[in-house]
Design a protein around this motif. Structure first.
Motif, PDB file in Angstrom:
ATOM      1  N   PHE A   1       0.864  -1.179   0.000  1.00 13.93           N
ATOM      2  CA  PHE A   1       0.000   0.000   0.000  1.00 13.93           C
ATOM      3  C   PHE A   1       0.898   1.227   0.000  1.00 13.93           C
ATOM      4  O   PHE A   1       1.434   1.606   1.039  1.00 13.93           O
ATOM      5  N   GLY A   2       1.087   1.825  -1.161  1.00 12.12           N
ATOM      6  CA  GLY A   2       1.989   2.974  -1.262  1.00 12.12           C
ATOM      7  C   GLY A   2       3.419   2.536  -0.988  1.00 12.12           C
ATOM      8  O   GLY A   2       3.990   1.756  -1.724  1.00 12.12           O
ATOM      9  N   LYS A   3       3.983   3.031   0.112  1.00 10.04           N
ATOM     10  CA  LYS A   3       5.345   2.655   0.495  1.00 10.04           C
ATOM     11  C   LYS A   3       5.371   1.588   1.584  1.00 10.04           C
ATOM     12  O   LYS A   3       6.438   1.142   1.986  1.00 10.04           O
ATOM     13  N   ALA A   4       4.226   1.202   2.093  1.00  8.64           N
ATOM     14  CA  ALA A   4       4.152   0.258   3.214  1.00  8.64           C
ATOM     15  C   ALA A   4       3.722  -1.127   2.743  1.00  8.64           C
ATOM     16  O   ALA A   4       2.927  -1.267   1.807  1.00  8.64           O
ATOM     17  N   TRP A   5       4.263  -2.148   3.396  1.00  7.86           N
ATOM     18  CA  TRP A   5       3.885  -3.541   3.117  1.00  7.86           C
ATOM     19  C   TRP A   5       2.884  -4.002   4.169  1.00  7.86           C
ATOM     20  O   TRP A   5       2.998  -3.651   5.338  1.00  7.86           O
ATOM     21  N   ALA A   6       1.924  -4.803   3.748  1.00  7.27           N
ATOM     22  CA  ALA A   6       0.955  -5.422   4.646  1.00  7.27           C
ATOM     23  C   ALA A   6       1.153  -6.934   4.556  1.00  7.27           C
ATOM     24  O   ALA A   6       1.009  -7.523   3.483  1.00  7.27           O
ATOM     25  N   ILE A   7       1.497  -7.537   5.695  1.00  7.49           N
ATOM     26  CA  ILE A   7       1.792  -8.967   5.747  1.00  7.49           C
ATOM     27  C   ILE A   7       0.680  -9.654   6.532  1.00  7.49           C
ATOM     28  O   ILE A   7       0.350  -9.226   7.639  1.00  7.49           O
ATOM     29  N   PRO A   8       0.079 -10.719   5.988  1.00  7.23           N
ATOM     30  CA  PRO A   8      -0.993 -11.411   6.719  1.00  7.23           C
ATOM     31  C   PRO A   8      -0.496 -11.902   8.081  1.00  7.23           C
ATOM     32  O   PRO A   8       0.638 -12.378   8.208  1.00  7.23           O
ATOM     33  N   ASN A   9      -1.352 -11.770   9.098  1.00  9.89           N
ATOM     34  CA  ASN A   9      -0.987 -12.203  10.457  1.00  9.89           C
ATOM     35  C   ASN A   9      -0.664 -13.689  10.523  1.00  9.89           C
ATOM     36  O   ASN A   9       0.181 -14.109  11.308  1.00  9.89           O
ATOM     37  N   GLU A  10      -1.333 -14.490   9.703  1.00 11.33           N
ATOM     38  CA  GLU A  10      -1.111 -15.938   9.762  1.00 11.33           C
ATOM     39  C   GLU A  10       0.094 -16.384   8.930  1.00 11.33           C
ATOM     40  O   GLU A  10       0.419 -17.565   8.894  1.00 11.33           O
TER      41      GLU A  10
END
Length: 59
Positions: A35-44
């Motif tokens: 998302f833009g400059k940030a990464w989103a990693i699934p909790n699982e």
């Protein structure tokens, strides 16, 4: 789906923030989203196996 940040993943897995960013860039972590400059990693998501090292046997 719940997500964690790169910093949270680094603390959870015991690796550096830069290492987690590298894993995200190479899409080694399944389900990672940018998302833009940030990464989103699934909790699982589990820590990927470290392929940088090989087991050596002494003879």
């Amino acid at each position: 789906m719940e997500y964690m940040t790169v910093q949270e993943a680094a603390e959870k897995w015991g690796v550096s923030v830069r290492r987690v960013q590298f894993l995200c860039e190479k899409e080694i972590i399944p389900g990672v989203v940018r998302f833009g400059k940030a990464w989103a990693i699934p909790n699982e998501a589990e820590k990927p196996k470290d392929g940088r090292y090989k087991a050596h046997k002494r003879i």
